[in-house]
Design an enzyme around this catalytic site. Structure first.
Site, PDB file in Angstrom:
ATOM      1  N   LYS A 116       0.700  -1.207   0.023  1.00  0.00           N
ATOM      2  CA  LYS A 116      -0.013  -0.116  -0.002  1.00  0.00           C
ATOM      3  C   LYS A 116       0.707   1.273   0.034  1.00  0.00           C
ATOM      4  O   LYS A 116       0.632   2.316  -0.713  1.00  0.00           O
ATOM      5  CB  LYS A 116      -0.954  -0.084   1.355  1.00  0.00           C
ATOM      6  CG  LYS A 116      -1.909  -0.986   1.221  1.00  0.00           C
ATOM      7  CD  LYS A 116      -2.869  -0.952   2.416  1.00  0.00           C
ATOM      8  CE  LYS A 116      -3.539  -2.266   2.907  1.00  0.00           C
ATOM      9  NZ  LYS A 116      -4.590  -2.657   1.973  1.00  0.00           N
ATOM     10  N   GLU A 200      -2.588   6.991   7.869  1.00  0.00           N
ATOM     11  CA  GLU A 200      -3.717   7.949   7.132  1.00  0.00           C
ATOM     12  C   GLU A 200      -4.538   8.713   8.032  1.00  0.00           C
ATOM     13  O   GLU A 200      -4.899   8.180   9.095  1.00  0.00           O
ATOM     14  CB  GLU A 200      -4.554   7.151   6.319  1.00  0.00           C
ATOM     15  CG  GLU A 200      -3.633   6.749   5.130  1.00  0.00           C
ATOM     16  CD  GLU A 200      -4.753   5.853   4.332  1.00  0.00           C
ATOM     17  OE1 GLU A 200      -5.992   5.488   4.650  1.00  0.00           O
ATOM     18  OE2 GLU A 200      -4.274   5.085   3.144  1.00  0.00           O
ATOM     19  N   HIS A 235     -13.525  -3.844   8.948  1.00  0.00           N
ATOM     20  CA  HIS A 235     -13.017  -3.453   7.772  1.00  0.00           C
ATOM     21  C   HIS A 235     -13.235  -4.352   6.574  1.00  0.00           C
ATOM     22  O   HIS A 235     -12.369  -4.444   5.633  1.00  0.00           O
ATOM     23  CB  HIS A 235     -11.409  -3.012   7.764  1.00  0.00           C
ATOM     24  CG  HIS A 235     -11.396  -1.824   8.750  1.00  0.00           C
ATOM     25  ND1 HIS A 235     -11.975  -0.686   8.957  1.00  0.00           N
ATOM     26  CD2 HIS A 235     -10.546  -1.970  10.132  1.00  0.00           C
ATOM     27  CE1 HIS A 235     -11.586   0.080  10.031  1.00  0.00           C
ATOM     28  NE2 HIS A 235     -10.660  -0.842  10.839  1.00  0.00           N
ATOM     29  N   ARG A 296      -6.840  -8.090  -9.008  1.00  0.00           N
ATOM     30  CA  ARG A 296      -7.350  -9.611  -9.232  1.00  0.00           C
ATOM     31  C   ARG A 296      -8.992  -9.453  -9.472  1.00  0.00           C
ATOM     32  O   ARG A 296      -9.210  -8.187  -9.420  1.00  0.00           O
ATOM     33  CB  ARG A 296      -7.145 -10.366  -8.095  1.00  0.00           C
ATOM     34  CG  ARG A 296      -7.717  -9.637  -6.728  1.00  0.00           C
ATOM     35  CD  ARG A 296      -7.649 -10.435  -5.492  1.00  0.00           C
ATOM     36  NE  ARG A 296      -7.844  -9.681  -4.347  1.00  0.00           N
ATOM     37  CZ  ARG A 296      -8.899  -9.069  -3.736  1.00  0.00           C
ATOM     38  NH1 ARG A 296      -9.966  -9.378  -4.422  1.00  0.00           N
ATOM     39  NH2 ARG A 296      -8.801  -8.406  -2.593  1.00  0.00           N
TER      40      ARG A 296
HETATM   41  P1  ADP Z   1     -12.499  -8.225  -1.658  1.00  0.00           P
HETATM   42  O1  ADP Z   1     -12.353  -6.996  -1.619  1.00  0.00           O
HETATM   43  O2  ADP Z   1     -12.402  -8.751  -2.924  1.00  0.00           O
HETATM   44  O3  ADP Z   1     -13.401  -8.730  -0.461  1.00  0.00           O
HETATM   45  P2  ADP Z   1     -10.620  -8.981   0.469  1.00  0.00           P
HETATM   46  O4  ADP Z   1      -8.966  -8.448   0.546  1.00  0.00           O
HETATM   47  O5  ADP Z   1     -11.296  -8.839   1.378  1.00  0.00           O
HETATM   48  O6  ADP Z   1     -11.171  -8.510  -0.966  1.00  0.00           O
HETATM   49  O7  ADP Z   1     -10.196 -10.469   0.163  1.00  0.00           O
HETATM   50  C1  ADP Z   1     -10.663 -11.303  -0.973  1.00  0.00           C
HETATM   51  C2  ADP Z   1     -10.616 -12.696  -0.749  1.00  0.00           C
HETATM   52  O8  ADP Z   1      -9.461 -13.072  -0.177  1.00  0.00           O
HETATM   53  C3  ADP Z   1     -11.347 -12.905   0.489  1.00  0.00           C
HETATM   54  O9  ADP Z   1     -11.930 -14.208   0.428  1.00  0.00           O
HETATM   55  C4  ADP Z   1     -10.347 -13.088   1.728  1.00  0.00           C
HETATM   56  O10 ADP Z   1     -10.797 -13.860   2.647  1.00  0.00           O
HETATM   57  C5  ADP Z   1      -9.139 -13.688   0.893  1.00  0.00           C
HETATM   58  N1  ADP Z   1      -7.977 -13.183   1.622  1.00  0.00           N
HETATM   59  C6  ADP Z   1      -7.661 -11.866   1.783  1.00  0.00           C
HETATM   60  N2  ADP Z   1      -6.536 -11.758   2.684  1.00  0.00           N
HETATM   61  C7  ADP Z   1      -6.120 -12.929   2.496  1.00  0.00           C
HETATM   62  C8  ADP Z   1      -4.813 -13.592   3.103  1.00  0.00           C
HETATM   63  N3  ADP Z   1      -4.027 -13.084   3.712  1.00  0.00           N
HETATM   64  N4  ADP Z   1      -4.991 -15.083   3.024  1.00  0.00           N
HETATM   65  C9  ADP Z   1      -5.801 -15.725   2.527  1.00  0.00           C
HETATM   66  N5  ADP Z   1      -6.736 -15.318   1.946  1.00  0.00           N
HETATM   67  C10 ADP Z   1      -7.222 -14.023   2.065  1.00  0.00           C
HETATM   68  P1  ADP Z   2      -7.661  -4.047   2.694  1.00  0.00           P
HETATM   69  O1  ADP Z   2      -6.566  -4.242   1.870  1.00  0.00           O
HETATM   70  O2  ADP Z   2      -7.861  -4.675   3.828  1.00  0.00           O
HETATM   71  O3  ADP Z   2      -9.081  -4.269   1.891  1.00  0.00           O
HETATM   72  P2  ADP Z   2      -7.946  -1.248   2.768  1.00  0.00           P
HETATM   73  O4  ADP Z   2      -6.985  -0.087   2.564  1.00  0.00           O
HETATM   74  O5  ADP Z   2      -8.773  -1.424   1.228  1.00  0.00           O
HETATM   75  O6  ADP Z   2      -7.411  -2.457   3.187  1.00  0.00           O
HETATM   76  O7  ADP Z   2      -9.087  -0.676   3.766  1.00  0.00           O
HETATM   77  C1  ADP Z   2     -10.017  -1.406   3.920  1.00  0.00           C
HETATM   78  C2  ADP Z   2     -11.420  -0.542   4.645  1.00  0.00           C
HETATM   79  O8  ADP Z   2     -10.896   0.163   5.772  1.00  0.00           O
HETATM   80  C3  ADP Z   2     -11.915   0.400   3.937  1.00  0.00           C
HETATM   81  O9  ADP Z   2     -12.933  -0.142   2.845  1.00  0.00           O
HETATM   82  C4  ADP Z   2     -12.471   1.336   4.644  1.00  0.00           C
HETATM   83  O10 ADP Z   2     -13.554   0.955   5.269  1.00  0.00           O
HETATM   84  C5  ADP Z   2     -11.444   1.324   5.673  1.00  0.00           C
HETATM   85  N1  ADP Z   2     -10.596   2.442   5.710  1.00  0.00           N
HETATM   86  C6  ADP Z   2      -9.173   2.322   4.872  1.00  0.00           C
HETATM   87  N2  ADP Z   2      -8.719   3.385   4.792  1.00  0.00           N
HETATM   88  C7  ADP Z   2      -9.410   4.363   5.590  1.00  0.00           C
HETATM   89  C8  ADP Z   2      -9.388   5.780   6.161  1.00  0.00           C
HETATM   90  N3  ADP Z   2      -8.466   6.448   5.695  1.00  0.00           N
HETATM   91  N4  ADP Z   2     -10.231   6.411   6.875  1.00  0.00           N
HETATM   92  C9  ADP Z   2     -11.393   5.683   7.132  1.00  0.00           C
HETATM   93  N5  ADP Z   2     -11.413   4.365   6.899  1.00  0.00           N
HETATM   94  C10 ADP Z   2     -10.788   3.555   6.032  1.00  0.00           C
HETATM   95 MG    MG Z   3      -9.177  -2.953   0.481  1.00  0.00          MG
END
Ligand code: ADP
Ligand code: ADP
Ligand code: MG
Length: 678
Positions: A116, A200, A235, A296
């Protein structure tokens, strides 16, 4: 186009990819672990290759073995699904080195977007707006603290390598920063092997709106509009919809163009999602900031498919095989509104604790069609009735996707689809999802990531089916079963008065008493049957009221119940003495207690505190001899990719800790002993 592809994944996404491949006459190879030897995705593919043990590191993450399997079976390409290897640039590189097509972006794009912090530096250069924050390489805790102080609280600490909602901590004030940083780094190193973080500004009342992008190998890009994924817990997304309610056409276009700029900056190819956090100012103005790019196919891609009428997996296969994008931007249109709900094996009323077990009943709504879109109600499921949800993988068991001419129609369809989802055998979030979709905030499209906490009073510990109806359903089910048994006995020519308890007494009223347990309390129900000419008349006395009871079996195996003035169609499934009752308004459980078998029964085993699932002990918050109060955190367990806090069930004293931090524990293992206060 490819002749054969290998699907390096499991569950619903492996099944979903296989379905499109079959439609396109592309053969499929599944891979599987020990736990998945009989899984649905194995059956969904033309052939299957065994990878190894159930833990992902022994199977779905063993990329050398997966590449070998592809080569051996003659697959030309590998679809990674989501999770597992989908965002692993080494794997993408290794595929190319082996002469296989990785159905996804180039390794360089995965790498550029993988962390990130680095991706934010890149996006800043490409002119994409970022959330104010610090994403530098220097990780000195004092510097991070100073950066957080400068940004102003609340701030969000994020693991740069994080994903799946893991590795994030909100910090409200400077004093709490150091502890949150340590805990975030610990989770990050455990889960992602990398403890670099970024900081952030924590956006207030934010919406999560993401853009589906697609690129081809000829350098063409399109955006397939947005998805609003603001409804989250921990989240993690719970409900997703498209289009995002309440945004203007201009805002949509700005976001779409920013997302395409992000994709272009990394020479992206294939399906990707650019996630934005949207700030809602008090005057209604909105501002979007780049959050991350997921390189993806996303879990929630079906809502985009519903509103565009496209099959994104088909697009992935076409682009990966070198074809240009099937459509250009001007040809893409939004049609209607779609909502997706993620059905997870978890207990929302117990802090969303993941659940494991066997799907004894797994009833899903049927696919239906809607105008030009393929489905009005679509079910993407990776399991079948009888399958086991194991602790090894994600807790998501299925997705329900509905499409309507507008949001209200989609919402109504979602409620009907959730009502028709009958799962028995383990805890699920189905009823919770119904409460969320019918909550005032969701119904009015008042969306932000705080929706679930804001509506908590209407979402948790809700009981929509009352004692009287639950009892009526249980008794009707029992009486009908008795009648069936009696009819079978008659047919075989024997008259067994004990199998005919309901009908054998031919004159006068008969009264039967039943002991029941509902919501942890015992009740006695009295059923009075008056036999005369015609149908017997029944009265049910329960919880202080007496009402006439009537029932009939429907052709579909449901029951029509009449209780006083109330009419309900219910479905009852029994497992031992527990009856699972599903109605149009909700679902509940009621236990028929056999008074003799349960005499002296006690559930109050407060001395033992056991692991609710297999996992690893992260830490103990107490030591032997500590006095604790009910609800106080005692230990933290890492299981199913999340940290779970084990809390004291009653006031008392900690007698003994039975494990040390870092120890692996099995399901049901006793973690510590405590003595309840007298
Ligand atoms: P999306 O926005 O598509 O939901 P996520 O980041 O929540 O993306 O994850 C997508 C899929 O990948 C979910 O089913 C989640 O459980 C799986 N996933 C995310 N992180 C991991 C991880 N560290 N190891 C295994 N599976 C993961
Ligand atoms: P991940 O890789 O686990 O999906 P993200 O960076 O996409 O991580 O953040 C996941 C969630 O966390 C977002 O969908 C949002 O709900 C919350 N989030 C992330 N960044 C912020 C922010 N700067 N302020 C408030 N909520 C946030
Ligand atoms: Mg995300």
């Amino acid at each position: 186009m490819f002749n054969k592809i290998l699907i390096a994944n499991r569950g619903e996404i492996a099944c979903r990819v296989a379905a499109t491949a079959r439609r396109m006459a592309v053969k499929t190879v599944a891979v599987y672990s020990d736990a998945d030897a009989n899984a649905k995705h194995v059956a969904a593919c033309d052939e299957a290759v065994y990878l190894g043990g159930s833990a992902p590191k022994d199977s779905y993450l063993r990329w050398e073995k997966i590449i070998e399997a592809a080569l051996r079976t003659g697959a030309q390409a590998i679809h990674p699904g989501y999770g597992f290897l989908s965002e692993n640039d080494e794997f993408a590189t290794a595929c190319a080195a082996a002469g296989l097509v990785f159905i996804g972006p180039p390794a360089s794009a995965i790498q550029a977007m993988g962390l990130k912090a680095e991706s934010k530096q890149l996006m800043e250069k490409a002119g994409v707006r970022l959330v104010p924050g610090y994403h530098g390489a220097d990780q000195d805790p004092a510097l991070l603290q100073a950066q957080a102080d400068a940004i102003g609280y609340p701030v969000l600490i994020k693991a740069s390598a994080g994903g799946g909602g893991k590795g994030m901590r909100v910090v409200d004030a400077s004093a709490g920063f150091a502890a949150a940083l340590a805990s975030c780094k610990r989770e990050a190193i455990n889960s992602f092997g990398d403890d670099a973080v970024l900081i952030e500004k924590y956006v207030q009342r934010p919406r999560h709106i993401e853009i589906q992008v697609f690129g081809d190998t000829q350098g063409n890009y399109v955006y397939l509009f947005e998805r609003d994924c603001s409804v989250q817990r921990r989240h993690q997304k719970v409900l997703e919809e498209a289009p995002a309610p309440g945004i203007t056409e201009a805002f949509r276009q700005q976001m779409g163009e920013a997302a395409v700029a992000a994709a272009r900056a990394v020479n992206y190819v294939g399906a990707g999602t650019v996630e934005f956090i949207v700030e809602q100012q008090p005057d209604g103005a909105m501002q979007f900031y780049f959050m991350e790019m997921n390189t993806r196919l996303q879990v929630e891609h079906p809502v985009t498919e519903a509103i565009t009428g496209l099959d994104l997996v088909e697009w992935q296969l076409r682009v990966a095989s070198g074809e240009p994008l099937p459509l250009q931007q001007h040809a893409l249109k939004i049609q209607g509104h779609a909502i997706e709900a993620r059905i997870c094996a978890e207990n929302p009323d117990n802090n969303f604790l993941p659940a494991t077990g066997t799907l004894q009943v797994y009833g899903l709504p049927v696919h239906t069609t809607f105008e030009r879109a393929p489905h009005a109600t679509r079910v993407d499921s990776g399991v079948r009735q009888g399958d086991t949800i194991s602790p090894f993988y994600d807790s998501m068991v299925a997705k329900l996707i509905v499409h309507g001419a507008n949001r209200a129609e989609a919402l109504a369809r979602m409620d009907a689809a959730l009502a028709a989802t009958h799962i028995v055998g383990l805890a699920t979030n189905v009823q919770f999802l119904r409460h969320v979709t019918t909550s005032a905030s969701f119904a009015q499209a008042d969306l932000d990531t705080g929706l679930i906490p804001r509506e908590a009073a209407a979402l948790f510990h809700q009981e929509k089916v009352g004692l009287a109806l639950a009892t009526a359903a249980l008794l009707a089910h029992t009486l009908l079963q008795e009648q069936t048994l009696a009819a079978q006995a008659d047919a075989r020519g024997w008259i067994d008065p004990w199998a005919r308890r309901d009908g054998w007494k031919s004159h006068g009223p008969s009264v039967r008493a039943f002991t029941l347990e509902f919501q942890g309390e015992r009740h006695t129900a009295l059923l009075t049957t008056l036999h005369g000419a015609g149908e017997p008349q029944r009265q049910l006395q329960i919880g202080g009221t007496t009402e006439a009871l009537g029932y009939a079996a429907t052709a579909e195996g449901a029951l029509d119940i009449r209780l006083g003035a109330q009419r309900a169609r219910v479905q009852v499934y029994t497992k031992g003495d527990v009856a699972h009752v599903f109605t149009a308004g909700g679902a509940t459980q009621i236990v028929a207690i056999d008074a003799l078998a349960h005499a002296g029964d006690t559930h109050s085993d407060v001395g033992r505190l056991t692991a609710p699932m297999p996992g690893k002990v992260v830490s103990f918050a107490v030591k032997a001899g500590d006095k604790v109060t009910k609800g106080q955190p005692l230990a933290v367990l890492d299981a199913m990719k999340m940290e779970h806090t084990i809390a004291a069930p009653v006031d008392g004293t900690v007698a003994e800790l039975l494990f040390a931090p870092g120890d692996q524990v099995t399901d049901g293992a006793e973690l510590l002993r405590m003595e309840a206060a007298a």
